[in-house]
Design an enzyme around this catalytic site. Structure first.
Site, PDB file in Angstrom:
ATOM      1  N   SER A  17       0.782  -1.234   0.000  1.00  0.00           N
ATOM      2  CA  SER A  17       0.000   0.000   0.000  1.00  0.00           C
ATOM      3  C   SER A  17       0.818   1.291   0.000  1.00  0.00           C
ATOM      4  O   SER A  17       0.270   2.369  -0.171  1.00  0.00           O
ATOM      5  CB  SER A  17      -0.966   0.025   1.196  1.00  0.00           C
ATOM      6  OG  SER A  17      -0.257   0.054   2.414  1.00  0.00           O
ATOM      7  N   LYS A  56      -6.152   4.791   8.092  1.00  0.00           N
ATOM      8  CA  LYS A  56      -5.014   5.577   7.622  1.00  0.00           C
ATOM      9  C   LYS A  56      -5.327   7.072   7.616  1.00  0.00           C
ATOM     10  O   LYS A  56      -4.442   7.897   7.848  1.00  0.00           O
ATOM     11  CB  LYS A  56      -4.591   5.085   6.231  1.00  0.00           C
ATOM     12  CG  LYS A  56      -4.009   3.679   6.290  1.00  0.00           C
ATOM     13  CD  LYS A  56      -3.550   3.173   4.944  1.00  0.00           C
ATOM     14  CE  LYS A  56      -2.933   1.782   5.099  1.00  0.00           C
ATOM     15  NZ  LYS A  56      -2.388   1.260   3.831  1.00  0.00           N
TER      16      LYS A  56
END
Length: 346
Positions: free
Chosen positions: A241, A286
């Site tokens: 990611s 996140k």
């Protein structure tokens, strides 16, 4: 008196046993929570690279095996998620094998970021492609009946593959019930199979970026060399990611222009060497991590405007936590660069 003392001792011992059970006995779940937003400049260092006034940061999700106490706490934490073990690890996969798989995913993402950034900056980059290999399979999914770990997959619907990310991007656009042709090599023999796109089991689909597929994870085997030299200290980072943000940091160090414009910029998303940005898991966590770290801009995968995309979820979370951080949708590396080029100096 002796009986009272003996009873007190037993009560103390039982209390210790209960406390240990609550703290140390592991449940068949993993808990994920917001992690950190870490600046990439100390992690990535291009030889003779340019400095920037701002920064690019990768964002992480904290993950750990659930104990009774962490399981109970997660039920009261809006941005903690409880995941069954089979949603995180493949069947019969050890902790060491899981960690190794995550590190391999990071390695592939890192190589894609290198190739893309050096190419965009007009710098020398050479890549020796050795193939795309099956890493693991989801039991009960179409691929499990025809493929095995270690098979070299080199074509999908007649299209020659150059990376695992390219495969994921192509198959990810298919709908449930559609057919896909997979050509692979096993023991020096080439084979082609037709597989139907199927829904993932509920335990795997929950919280996943992809709801349907053939049930396969792949690894790209290649060697990349670049000039100028670069040092990447990513040994402790797993998963794919960070690809987008790594490519931006490398590109920024390779070019004289300061693309950060003095801003603290975070983001997430896989990256293909051709520049496409792919979705990831844990986007809400996140966003929380980036906000806590004081980031001003966050790049989120837009998935070409798909309903329920990473970007849509990121915007929803940003509103929920009332952050001032700007959420920016991106589908490609170029989308991010164009946004930064138009950005006014901070």
């Amino acid at each position: 008196m002796r009986n009272k003392k003996r009873g007190a001792v037993w009560a103390f011992v039982i209390g210790i046993i209960i406390a240990m059970a609550i703290s140390y006995i592991k449940l068949p779940y993993f808990i994920t929570k917001p992690g950190n937003a870490s600046a990439l400049e100390p992690i990535i260092q291009v030889d003779g690279g340019y400095d920037s006034k701002g920064s690019f940061s990768l964002t992480t999700v904290s993950i750990g095996r659930a104990s009774l106490i962490s399981y109970l706490a997660a039920n009261f934490d809006k941005y903690a998620e409880i995941l069954p073990m089979n949603q995180v690890k493949a069947p019969e996969e050890s902790d060491e094998e899981y960690l190794n798989r995550q590190l391999k995913l990071m390695e592939g993402s890192q190589e894609s970021a290198l190739i893309l950034a050096y190419h965009k900056a007009g710098k020398e980059v050479k890549s020796t492609f050795n193939g795309v290999y099956v890493n693991s399979l989801v039991k009960g999914m179409p691929a499990s009946k025809s493929l095995k770990a270690g098979d070299r997959v080199f074509e999908v619907d007649g299209k020659t593959l150059k990376s695992a990310e390219e495969f994921v991007g192509y198959v990810g656009k298919k709908k449930e019930g559609e057919q896909v042709s997979i050509t692979f090599e096993r023991e020096n023999k080439k084979r082609t199979v037709q597989l139907a796109i199927a829904k993932f089991p509920k335990s795997l689909a929950k919280g996943s970026d992809t709801k349907a597929g053939i049930g396969i994870t792949l690894m790209t085997d290649r060697e990349v060399s670049v000039k100028p030299d670069i040092k990447l200290n990513t040994e402790d980072i797993g998963g794919p990611s960070a690809g987008l943000m790594m490519s931006l940091e490398i590109y920024d160090q390779l070019t004289k222009e300061d693309f950060t414009k003095g801003y603290q910029i975070a983001g997430t998303g896989t990256i293909a060497e051709t520049g496409e940005v792919g979705p990831i898991g844990g986007i809400s966590q996140k966003i929380v991590a980036a906000d806590k770290a004081g980031k001003q801009i966050f790049f989120a995968p837009s998935e070409n405007g798909k309903k329920g995309s990473n970007y849509e979820e990121a915007v929803k979370t940003a509103k929920d936590i009332k952050t001032k951080m700007k959420i920016v949708p991106v589908d490609t590396f170029d989308d991010a660069v164009k946004y930064l080029e138009k950005l006014k100096q901070n």
